[in-house]
Design a protein around this motif. Structure first.
Motif, PDB file in Angstrom:
ATOM      1  N   THR A 174       0.799  -1.014  -0.045  1.00 37.81           N
ATOM      2  CA  THR A 174       0.188   0.076  -0.067  1.00 37.81           C
ATOM      3  C   THR A 174       0.986   1.437  -0.018  1.00 37.81           C
ATOM      4  O   THR A 174       0.689   2.238  -0.641  1.00 37.81           O
ATOM      5  N   ALA A 175       2.141   1.268   0.673  1.00 35.62           N
ATOM      6  CA  ALA A 175       2.695   2.226   0.942  1.00 35.62           C
ATOM      7  C   ALA A 175       3.607   2.421  -0.550  1.00 35.62           C
ATOM      8  O   ALA A 175       3.836   3.725  -0.970  1.00 35.62           O
ATOM      9  N   LEU A 176       3.742   1.264  -1.142  1.00 37.81           N
ATOM     10  CA  LEU A 176       4.443   1.650  -2.348  1.00 37.81           C
ATOM     11  C   LEU A 176       3.519   2.216  -3.644  1.00 37.81           C
ATOM     12  O   LEU A 176       4.029   3.063  -4.285  1.00 37.81           O
ATOM     13  N   LEU A 177       2.350   1.661  -3.407  1.00 39.79           N
ATOM     14  CA  LEU A 177       1.392   2.468  -4.205  1.00 39.79           C
ATOM     15  C   LEU A 177       1.090   3.858  -4.437  1.00 39.79           C
ATOM     16  O   LEU A 177       1.197   4.708  -5.236  1.00 39.79           O
ATOM     17  N   PHE A 178       1.039   4.277  -2.979  1.00 38.56           N
ATOM     18  CA  PHE A 178       0.988   5.678  -2.634  1.00 38.56           C
ATOM     19  C   PHE A 178       2.272   6.306  -2.833  1.00 38.56           C
ATOM     20  O   PHE A 178       2.022   7.619  -3.633  1.00 38.56           O
ATOM     21  N   ALA A 179       3.212   5.889  -2.766  1.00 38.64           N
ATOM     22  CA  ALA A 179       4.597   6.418  -3.265  1.00 38.64           C
ATOM     23  C   ALA A 179       4.720   6.657  -4.664  1.00 38.64           C
ATOM     24  O   ALA A 179       5.036   7.722  -5.130  1.00 38.64           O
ATOM     25  N   TYR A 180       4.099   5.659  -5.276  1.00 42.08           N
ATOM     26  CA  TYR A 180       4.176   5.772  -6.948  1.00 42.08           C
ATOM     27  C   TYR A 180       3.351   6.882  -7.424  1.00 42.08           C
ATOM     28  O   TYR A 180       3.684   7.792  -8.510  1.00 42.08           O
ATOM     29  N   LEU A 181       2.040   6.897  -7.011  1.00 46.68           N
ATOM     30  CA  LEU A 181       1.206   7.890  -7.473  1.00 46.68           C
ATOM     31  C   LEU A 181       1.416   9.281  -7.010  1.00 46.68           C
ATOM     32  O   LEU A 181       1.500  10.205  -7.874  1.00 46.68           O
ATOM     33  N   LEU A 182       2.109   9.513  -5.907  1.00 46.51           N
ATOM     34  CA  LEU A 182       2.433  10.914  -5.298  1.00 46.51           C
ATOM     35  C   LEU A 182       3.723  11.444  -6.010  1.00 46.51           C
ATOM     36  O   LEU A 182       3.760  12.370  -6.622  1.00 46.51           O
ATOM     37  N   THR A 183       4.623  10.346  -6.296  1.00 44.60           N
ATOM     38  CA  THR A 183       5.894  10.711  -7.289  1.00 44.60           C
ATOM     39  C   THR A 183       5.191  11.262  -8.512  1.00 44.60           C
ATOM     40  O   THR A 183       5.777  12.138  -9.159  1.00 44.60           O
ATOM     41  N   GLY A 217       6.903   6.672 -14.549  1.00 44.14           N
ATOM     42  CA  GLY A 217       7.228   6.175 -13.081  1.00 44.14           C
ATOM     43  C   GLY A 217       7.343   4.703 -13.133  1.00 44.14           C
ATOM     44  O   GLY A 217       7.835   3.827 -12.611  1.00 44.14           O
ATOM     45  N   ALA A 218       6.092   4.247 -14.131  1.00 39.02           N
ATOM     46  CA  ALA A 218       6.255   2.539 -14.222  1.00 39.02           C
ATOM     47  C   ALA A 218       7.456   2.073 -14.844  1.00 39.02           C
ATOM     48  O   ALA A 218       8.006   0.980 -14.826  1.00 39.02           O
ATOM     49  N   GLY A 219       8.046   3.011 -15.866  1.00 42.56           N
ATOM     50  CA  GLY A 219       9.089   2.488 -16.525  1.00 42.56           C
ATOM     51  C   GLY A 219      10.477   2.417 -15.752  1.00 42.56           C
ATOM     52  O   GLY A 219      11.263   1.247 -15.710  1.00 42.56           O
ATOM     53  N   ALA A 220      10.613   3.280 -14.509  1.00 39.22           N
ATOM     54  CA  ALA A 220      11.782   3.318 -13.598  1.00 39.22           C
ATOM     55  C   ALA A 220      11.474   1.963 -12.856  1.00 39.22           C
ATOM     56  O   ALA A 220      12.547   1.304 -12.479  1.00 39.22           O
ATOM     57  N   PHE A 425      11.609   5.325   2.091  1.00 45.38           N
ATOM     58  CA  PHE A 425      10.461   6.253   1.684  1.00 45.38           C
ATOM     59  C   PHE A 425      10.712   7.725   2.414  1.00 45.38           C
ATOM     60  O   PHE A 425      10.367   8.804   1.594  1.00 45.38           O
ATOM     61  N   LEU A 426      11.434   7.697   3.312  1.00 46.65           N
ATOM     62  CA  LEU A 426      11.960   9.116   4.037  1.00 46.65           C
ATOM     63  C   LEU A 426      12.829   9.838   2.697  1.00 46.65           C
ATOM     64  O   LEU A 426      12.761  11.155   2.516  1.00 46.65           O
ATOM     65  N   THR A 427      13.665   9.126   2.208  1.00 44.57           N
ATOM     66  CA  THR A 427      14.454   9.715   1.128  1.00 44.57           C
ATOM     67  C   THR A 427      13.794  10.356  -0.063  1.00 44.57           C
ATOM     68  O   THR A 427      14.075  11.154  -0.671  1.00 44.57           O
ATOM     69  N   LEU A 428      12.947   9.242  -0.318  1.00 48.08           N
ATOM     70  CA  LEU A 428      11.966   9.761  -1.745  1.00 48.08           C
ATOM     71  C   LEU A 428      11.022  10.710  -1.289  1.00 48.08           C
ATOM     72  O   LEU A 428      11.036  11.760  -2.180  1.00 48.08           O
ATOM     73  N   GLY A 429      10.630  11.128  -0.006  1.00 47.59           N
ATOM     74  CA  GLY A 429       9.947  12.135   0.277  1.00 47.59           C
ATOM     75  C   GLY A 429      10.779  13.384   0.322  1.00 47.59           C
ATOM     76  O   GLY A 429      10.140  14.588  -0.186  1.00 47.59           O
TER      77      GLY A 429
END
Length: 488
Positions: A174-183, A217-220, A425-429
């Protein structure tokens, strides 16, 4: 002559005094009095000698050459050193722990202590109320319970259809999906705000639409390049952080998935004693005459009563004589052994195809049995407490329960939870925040130049730029068409 004789007498007297003080120091040294590691301890003179009964069970007492060794032997040696006694070890004659026979007499080590054939019993002897009525027990030196020992291939079930999702927990997915959409949304937003990515929003069309951002994002995630390629610094910052995030995430997924496959860590269908009763593929039993058998006999729990009735009806077939026989039967047939959890942990550590079910019931301990009027009960209990407080019992536990099996269990390679990837996840944010700030800085710089050229307020130009760049595509085209008609 008189002086030389007097000098000789003084020297001889001094030597004798030094020798007597040395012998007295050795008598007070507990390390010198510690019993040697042999079956018969009769070296030291003037110390009481105790007859100790025990039972052969790995790793408590084992035969190595002409001597006995194991956890209980090390414990006995430590107690002898602390309480200053000698001991002679004998293996119990009938190979039993101790239960009431048909004639009312006690068998096993309990019976030998009652008949004064042994002074104490040092073994994995469970403290129970029935045994406590006839003998005395010291403070337990090991804590245990009742568990279920299974063979992995008989206890495992087929992998689920979505087993490929097992490396991560549901929360992590769930966190991964949220991170993908947010990015992807941040890519879309920053690409629209940055003048380096979109110089003329009224005349140009931005390549980073929301759908294109999702595709990027999906390609990455698949470690593949995808168009459009970022040009602005702010967009590139977000892209680089997302690439690093996906790279570390894929490495964690591949490593955890490989470990799950190699360990055969399918979920056990037998998690509890209730599951054991409901199934029909495995026979189950325990040691004949053991405290575990009588635990189920005396229990008022309906599940425990069903287990006792099953074992009582099939007594000749499901009850085993020794612990070694039980482990071998679990390895060779469709059999589940119910017994001491601490012994089952040892079997699972030394035999990689064995596993213990998660549920443990009937918490109890192993104690040293003495006669009820024995003067050794309290001193032994105090000595056991001292060994526990000093960490010696933990040392012996780690020494004799050291695993020789290099398997990767599910407890070690379970699904990764979000806290395990929290830094990622913190680094991504942080990267997303830096990208947005960089885009605003680029737009602010462009707005200041435009405001100076048009002689307008910088804030008004900045606001107009943001409103223009955040317009949807249809609105922008409609405004262009309206302005074109007006000019015509």
């Amino acid at each position: 002559m008189d002086k030389s004789l007097h000098f000789t007498i003084c020297v001889v007297t001094a030597v004798l005094l030094l020798r007597e003080s040395s012998q007295a120091g050795e008598e007070n040294d507990p390390e010198v009095l510690a019993a040697p590691k042999s079956d018969s301890r009769g070296v030291a003179e003037g110390l009481p000698t105790l007859t100790v009964t025990t039972i052969l069970e790995d790793p408590y007492v084992m035969v190595r050459g002409a001597e006995l060794e194991g956890y209980c032997m090390d414990l006995l040696g430590a107690l002898a050193g602390m309480l200053r006694f000698q001991y002679r070890v004998k293996v119990v004659g009938d190979g039993q722990y101790g239960a009431v026979a048909a004639g009312g007499n006690w068998t096993g080590m309990i019976g030998e202590v009652l008949r004064r054939e042994a002074d104490i019993a040092v073994a994995p002897l469970t403290v129970t109320s029935a045994r406590e009525e006839v003998v005395s027990f010291t403070t337990p030196f090991l804590q245990t319970g009742i568990g279920i020992l299974l063979r992995k291939d008989t206890a495992s079930q087929d992998m689920s259809f979505f087993h490929f999702l097992s490396p991560f927990s549901k929360e992590t997915w769930t966190a991964l999906l949220f991170a993908y959409l947010l990015t992807c949304f941040c890519l879309f937003l920053v690409a629209r705000l940055s003048p380096c990515e979109w110089n003329e929003p009224k005349n140009e069309e931005n390549h980073f639409t929301f759908l294109n951002s999702l595709w990027f994002g999906a390609g990455a995630l698949a470690l593949q390049g995808a168009t459009p390629r970022p040009q602005a610094l702010s967009v590139r910052v977000i892209a680089v952080v997302w690439w690093l995030f996906t790279l570390a995430l894929l490495a964690a997924y591949i490593a955890n998935f490989t470990a799950l496959l190699s360990s055969g860590s399918e979920q056990l269908p037998i998690q509890t004693f209730e599951d054991l009763v409901k199934q029909r593929n495995l026979e189950f039993g325990t040691l004949e005459g053991s405290s575990t058998f009588y635990y189920f006999k005396n229990s008022k729990n309906p599940i425990h009563q069903m287990i006792y009735e099953y074992m009582e009806k099939r007594r000749e077939h499901v009850l085993v004589k020794t612990y070694q026989e039980a482990v071998q039967r679990v390895m060779d047939s469709n059999y589940a052994f119910i017994g001491e959890s601490i012994s089952q942990d040892l079997a699972a550590a030394r035999h990689c195809n064995l596993i213990r079910a998660p549920e443990v019931i009937g918490a109890r301990g192993f104690g040293i049995a003495t006669t009820q009027a024995s003067p050794w009960t309290k001193p032994l209990s105090i000595a056991v407490l001292k060994l526990r407080e000093s960490g010696d019992l933990d040392y012996l536990r780690n020494k004799w329960w050291e695993s020789s099996c290099l398997r990767q269990s599910r407890d070690r390679w379970g699904p990764l939870e979000p806290p395990a990837l929290g830094g990622l996840f913190l680094t991504l944010g942080i990267g997303l925040a830096l990208g947005i700030l960089a885009a605003l800085a680029e737009l602010s710089s462009s707005s200041r130049r435009a405001a100076a050229h048009a002689k307008k307020s910088c804030c008004s130009v900045f606001t107009e730029e943001i409103c223009t760049r955040l317009r949807i595509k249809g609105t922008a085209r409609q405004s262009q068409e309206t302005s074109g008609k007006a000019n015509a």
